[in-house]
Design a protein around this motif. Structure first.
Motif, short mmCIF file in Angstrom:
data_model
loop_
_atom_site.label_atom_id
_atom_site.label_comp_id
_atom_site.label_asym_id
_atom_site.label_seq_id
_atom_site.Cartn_x
_atom_site.Cartn_y
_atom_site.Cartn_z
N GLU A 73 0.82 -1.20 0.00
CA GLU A 73 0.00 0.00 0.00
C GLU A 73 0.87 1.26 0.00
N ALA A 74 1.88 1.25 0.87
CA ALA A 74 2.75 2.43 1.00
C ALA A 74 3.50 2.69 -0.31
N LEU A 75 4.04 1.62 -0.90
CA LEU A 75 4.83 1.79 -2.13
C LEU A 75 3.94 2.23 -3.29
N ASP A 76 2.76 1.62 -3.39
CA ASP A 76 1.84 2.00 -4.48
C ASP A 76 1.48 3.47 -4.37
N TYR A 77 1.17 3.86 -3.14
CA TYR A 77 0.77 5.25 -2.93
C TYR A 77 1.92 6.19 -3.29
N ALA A 78 3.12 5.87 -2.76
CA ALA A 78 4.28 6.73 -3.01
C ALA A 78 4.54 6.84 -4.51
N GLY A 117 14.30 1.23 -3.07
CA GLY A 117 14.53 1.93 -4.34
C GLY A 117 14.03 1.10 -5.52
N LEU A 118 14.35 -0.19 -5.46
CA LEU A 118 13.95 -1.09 -6.53
C LEU A 118 12.43 -1.17 -6.67
N GLN A 119 11.75 -1.29 -5.53
CA GLN A 119 10.29 -1.40 -5.55
C GLN A 119 9.66 -0.15 -6.16
N LEU A 120 10.19 1.00 -5.76
CA LEU A 120 9.64 2.24 -6.32
C LEU A 120 9.95 2.33 -7.81
#
Ligand code: SF4
Ligand code: SF4
Ligand code: SF4
Ligand code: FES
Ligand code: FES
Lengths: 850, 164
Positions: A315-320, A660-663
């Motif tokens: 959720e946090a990564l998707d939002y960011a 970093g990779l996930q983003l």
């Protein structure tokens, strides 16, 4: 060369003692006072041996092995003598357990435990099972002590930071005194009194805090018995495993042995002799605090309806990612920390360039010295070797230190300097504050930092005249009067003739093989200028330059950015762009000291800790500390060190590269995928061929630190930089009586100030105190610890006083580090006390004291 | 002695540093001079000496406590030293010391409240043949017996008064 020990013929080379030769061959000779880092002492008399043709008995630790010697180490006479010596020694040492018949069965059955207390036995001794005295007793098979036992009844000293001293256990081997004196140059402790009264102590029994102790712990680590012990380990069970890794605090990158139990860090010790001699208080005593402290973040957070709420990673990564995608590329900036590993930095640069399509990258150190040199040498196309070996210092005949307290910022280097000085090298210091090593130096140039450029320029002037390049680099502006006029400001601090001192320094530098050691502690706004001056000096004197007191991976971060030609935004530019609304989204992976009052609309924090900015962040992502995941650093001497994790206990925190990779993947479907750190290093090889040797096959279980590679330095030629920038350079204009001075500290890991989480460390560093010269304190009628109020216009700051004769008169000395700036009112007060540059100068506001 | 006075002494008294190189080699010499002038080594001067001789206070303290010649506390006007070395001991040195302690009302190593006497014991003064030996203000008394102590102490004060 050959010697015979107990009839066995042994080959050896070089100059070694008999004891060393025997040890190399695995022949045990009992010894208690000898230590590989120290000069022979001959105090304990346990190592006595017989040498054929030599009358009497000779201490093996003090006798050099000569070709053809025939040595006996274990004759019955020797053994009996040793036993006597040891019994005498034990008569003053708690010995009930040492000679106890039930010893063997004790661990298992605890038959005798209740009868023996700390005063007489080993059971509660923190050194139990690691004690060198126990070992010798066992070897000699002592079962009875023929002398009356006595307990010395000395009070245990518990008032100092970090370690206790129980001299009832002391066997007076002198190792602690000698390492403090010979290796550290601190001489905080001595043998005091004599005969049977002899103890180890300080002047008038004062606490170590008042005796120049560096709290390096070297004495604790060389003590063969349990007399000196780390307090944090009291009551802890034995470590289950020890992991060798790299200290994450500074660019000396000491090797540490981390003691772990149940995936918890108990403490750290030096992992080799080099670290034993050269470590500092941060690596020795503050490793546990980096992982375990109340500021740790373990869950991702999102701001929902104005409040930070716990959430899941997806959720946090998707939002960011969706938020970031809504900004254009020049509206976004990244702030990176030199505490990040190469793997992190590389992935995060990829995130910037391929995920966010921006080159707005900056380092939290802002003007990192390594990076400035990287840039200057690329721009000017010259070659300046920064890699160094201990030899470079050992061979130096003249050493010039400026930019901070070397014994505090990087004592591993200080230890090498001291060694050179003891062998006759001359020491020159340029500083505004008195330093513990002033007593070792030939020339102390005392001056406020704003005069340093002038002083360095004056040395250049002298050298340039001699080399005949004067006109080439000294701008016409200075050619008539000379730069001498600029150094006048410093005369007041140097009553015995400043110009003479500079000339003397010049002649030392000109006639000797020299090394310049530059720390971070100079006025931060003139780093590039001071570095340019030093680059000239280094070339003119054919000297070496070594940078000290940088963050753990400063060198690596600079090399990486330099090779990519990514020159970071200055912190002022960044702030200006945030304030003007040009930059709207900031991804922050480190402390951000120079942030102005304006916060960007979208702030993404990736940190192991909660900090001052957490309250302004939209997204908060928990990064793992380096100890929980391993990585690769480049030490200041150029050695690349790859290390594994010390503990596996990530909870919900993740390595920065993973974040970093996930983003990146969410922002750009073509973003490269890395499975692990190995994968990243492999991708980095075209840019960083040096890393090739560090890629192992079983990456996950990196047990040892890999240190086979040295960073490559580009070759270039000699090239002097014209000093025309000096025309606009006038230092600081001061309006009032007081001058604020900043002692730059590197006592932090990412955004965590270490003094915040460790009380003992606070007692050493006193981060919140303002330091004053004793005479100023008398005039103001204040004593140590008294509160004073500093005022500047409408702003005021309440703080406490620390009196120190090291501070020059009319100076207010504050200690300040990157992680302190915004959260501490002192930082804001200090920063706002200087108005921006005007014709190359800074203006310091009037400060009054109440 | 007040702190300020001592500061003054250490930093301005040229006599004390006269002819000495400012390094570790001069330490013992300097300590002797300070001891001679002030009767002891005041704590406050140690930091100052350390700075000048480029050593640390702890190192000085180590030296200071190693030699009997230096006192950490102010000594009395008169110094009484009683030998307890083997030769003197077997001839009654211990009893003599006890008598002196009783008469002065202090223990060995202490100074009387009126700052008149400091009593010390040592292990052998190197003149065993004439023991038991008592030294008062540098004057050696040989073959001393218990009943002589009173007279010896009295003489010391009288002599001191004459001088004044
Ligand atoms: S901690 Fe270091 S500086 Fe302090 S007494 Fe021990 S060895 Fe000396
Ligand atoms: S404290 Fe330890 S290292 Fe120091 S003299 Fe005593 S036994 Fe040796
Ligand atoms: S902070 Fe630097 S000097 Fe201190 S232990 Fe760590 S690497 Fe070594
Ligand atoms: S080890 Fe040789 S005397 Fe102590
Ligand atoms: S024993 Fe007293 S003088 Fe030698």
């Amino acid at each position: 060369m050959k010697i015979k020990i107990n009839e066995q013929e042994i080959q050896f080379s070089g100059s070694k003692t008999i004891l060393e030769v025997a040890r190399e061959k695995g022949i045990y000779i009992p010894s208690l006072c000898d230590h590989p880092l120290l000069k022979p002492f001959g105090g304990c008399r346990l190592c006595l041996v017989e040498i054929k043709g030599v009358k009497g008995y000779v201490p093996a630790c003090s006798r050099e092995a000569e070709d053809g010697l025939e040595v006996i180490t274990n004759s019955p006479v020797l053994e009996e003598m040793r036993r006597q010596t040891l019994e005498l020694l034990l008569s003053e040492h708690p010995n009930a357990c040492l000679v106890c018949r039930e010893k063997e069965k004790c661990e298992e059955h605890k038959i005798t435990i209740r009868k023996v207390d700390e005063v007489t036995g080993c059971i509660f001794c923190p050194k139990n099972n690691h004690c060198e005295l126990q070992k010798v007793v066992q070897y000699l098979g002592i079962e009875k002590i023929r002398f009356p036992s006595s307990y010395r009844g000395i009070e245990i000293i518990r008032e100092d930071p970090f370690f206790d001293r129980n001299y009832n256990l002391c066997i007076l081997c002198g190792r602690c005194v000698r390492i403090c004196h010979e290796v550290r140059g601190a001489s905080a402790i001595s043998f005091v009194f004599r005969g049977s009264q002899t103890v180890i102590g300080t002047a008038y029994n004062k606490p170590l805090l008042d005796c120049g102790c560096q709290f390096c712990g070297a004495c604790v680590d060389v003590c063969p018995v349990g007399a000196l012990t780390e307090r944090a380990l009291r009551g802890e069970l034995e470590a289950e495993k020890e992991v060798t890794t790299v200290c994450p605090y500074c660019s000396q990158a000491c090797l540490l042995k981390i003691k772990v139990r149940e995936e918890r860090i108990l403490g750290a010790e030096p992992a080799n002799l080099e670290s034993l001699g050269g470590m500092c208080v941060r690596g020795r005593f503050l490793i546990r605090d980096l992982v375990d402290n109340p500021y740790r973040l373990f869950k991702p957070y999102l701001r929902i309806d104005g409040e930070l709420r716990e959430t899941g990673w997806d959720e946090a990564l998707d939002y960011a990612a969706s938020k970031l995608a809504s900004y254009s590329s020049d509206e976004i900036a990244l702030i990176l920390s030199p505490h990040l590993s190469l793997e992190d930095l590389y992935t995060l640069i990829l995130l910037a360039q391929q995920g966010l399509k921006t080159n707005n990258i900056t380092l939290s150190t802002a003007n990192d010295s390594f990076l400035i040199i990287e840039k200057l040498s690329q721009e000017n196309d010259f070659y300046l070797p920064l890699n160094y070996h201990p030899q470079d210092l050992a061979e130096a005949r003249c050493i010039f230190i400026l930019g901070g307290d070397l014994t505090v910022l990087q004592p591993g280097l200080w230890v090498e300097v001291l060694r050179a000085v003891n062998q006759g090298a001359k020491l020159i210091t340029l500083d505004s504050v008195g330093r513990p090593y002033d007593r070792f130096s030939t020339i102390n140039l005392k001056a406020l930092p704003e005069s340093w450029p002038a002083i360095l320029a004056r040395l250049i002037e002298l050298a340039a005249r001699k080399e005949g390049v004067f006109e080439k680099i000294i701008p016409p502006f200075f050619q008539d009067e000379g730069i001498k006029t600029l150094t006048r400001a410093s005369e007041a601090f140097n009553p015995d003739g400043f110009e003479e001192k500079i000339e003397e320094a010049f002649s030392l530098l000109a006639h000797n093989k020299s090394v310049f050691l530059l720390g971070p502690g100079f006025w931060p706004f003139h780093r590039a200028e001071i570095l340019s001056l030093l680059l000239n000096l280094v070339q003119l004197f054919e000297a070496r330059l070594i940078l000290f007191g940088q963050e753990s991976n400063s060198r690596g971060a600079s090399a990486l950015l330099g090779r990519l030609k990514l020159w970071p935004l200055s912190p002022f530019d960044l702030n200006r762009q945030i304030t003007s609304g040009k930059i709207k989204a900031v991804l922050c992976f480190g402390p951000w000291p120079f942030l102005g009052p304006e916060k960007p609309p979208f702030l993404l924090l990736v940190e192991p800790y909660r900090n001052h900015f957490s309250n302004s962040a939209e997204v908060l992502l928990p990064a793992a500390t380096i100890l929980e995941r391993g990585g690769t650093f480049v030490a200041s001497n150029g050695l690349i060190k790859r290390f594994g994790k010390a503990i596996s206990r990530l909870n919900e925190s993740r390595p920065d590269w993973w974040i970093g990779l996930q983003l990146g993947c969410r922002l750009n479907p073509d973003f490269p995928i890395f499975a692990d750190e190995e994968d990243i290093l492999r991708t980095m090889v075209p840019l960083f061929p040096e890393l090739k040797n560090l890629i192992t096959t079983d990456s996950l279980e990196l047990k040892e630190v890999l240190t086979t590679a040295l960073i490559e330095e580009k070759k270039g030629k000699k090239k002097l930089i014209n000093l025309s920038f000096m025309e606009n350079f006038f230092g600081i204009v001061r309006k009032g009586v007081w001058r604020l001075l900043i002692e730059f500290s590197i006592d932090h890991y990412r955004s965590l100030p270490l003094a915040l989480v460790n009380r003992d460390f606070r007692r050493i560093r006193l981060p919140k105190r303002v330091k004053l010269h004793p005479e100023e304190a008398t005039k103001l009628r204040v004593a140590d610890g008294d509160a004073i109020k500093l005022k500047k216009g409408k702003q005021s700051l309440e703080t406490r006083v620390k009196i120190s004769s090291r501070v020059p008169p009319s100076v207010l000395l504050f200690s300040l580090g990157l992680a302190y700036f915004p959260e501490d009112p002192a930082s804001l007060f200090i920063i706002s006390s200087f108005s921006r540059e005007e014709k190359g100068s800074l203006i310091q506001e009037v400060i009054t004291i109440e | 002695m007040s702190c300020l006075l001592i500061k003054k002494m250490a930093s301005e008294d040229k006599e004390i540093f006269k002819g000495l190189e400012l390094n570790q080699k001069s330490l013992i010499h300097l300590l002797h001079r300070i001891q001679a002038q002030y009767g002891y080594i005041p704590e406050e001067v140690v930091d100052d000496i350390a700075e000048r001789l480029k050593i640390t206070p702890s190192e000085i303290f180590g030296i200071l406590t190693f030699y009997k010649a230096f006192a950490l506390e102010p000594r009395g006007k008169h110094l009484v030293t009683i030998c307890l070395g083997t030769a003197c001991h077997v001839r009654g040195g211990r009893q003599i010391a006890e008598e002196a302690e009783r008469r002065l009302g202090i223990k060995a190593g202490e100074t009387t409240a009126d700052r008149q006497f400091t009593l010390e014991t040592v292990n052998c003064l190197g003149c065993c043949a004439i023991g038991p030996v008592v030294v008062v203000d540098g004057v050696y008394h040989s073959h001393v017996s218990i009943d002589q102590i009173e007279k010896i102490l009295k003489k010391a004060t009288e002599k001191g008064d004459e001088k004044n």
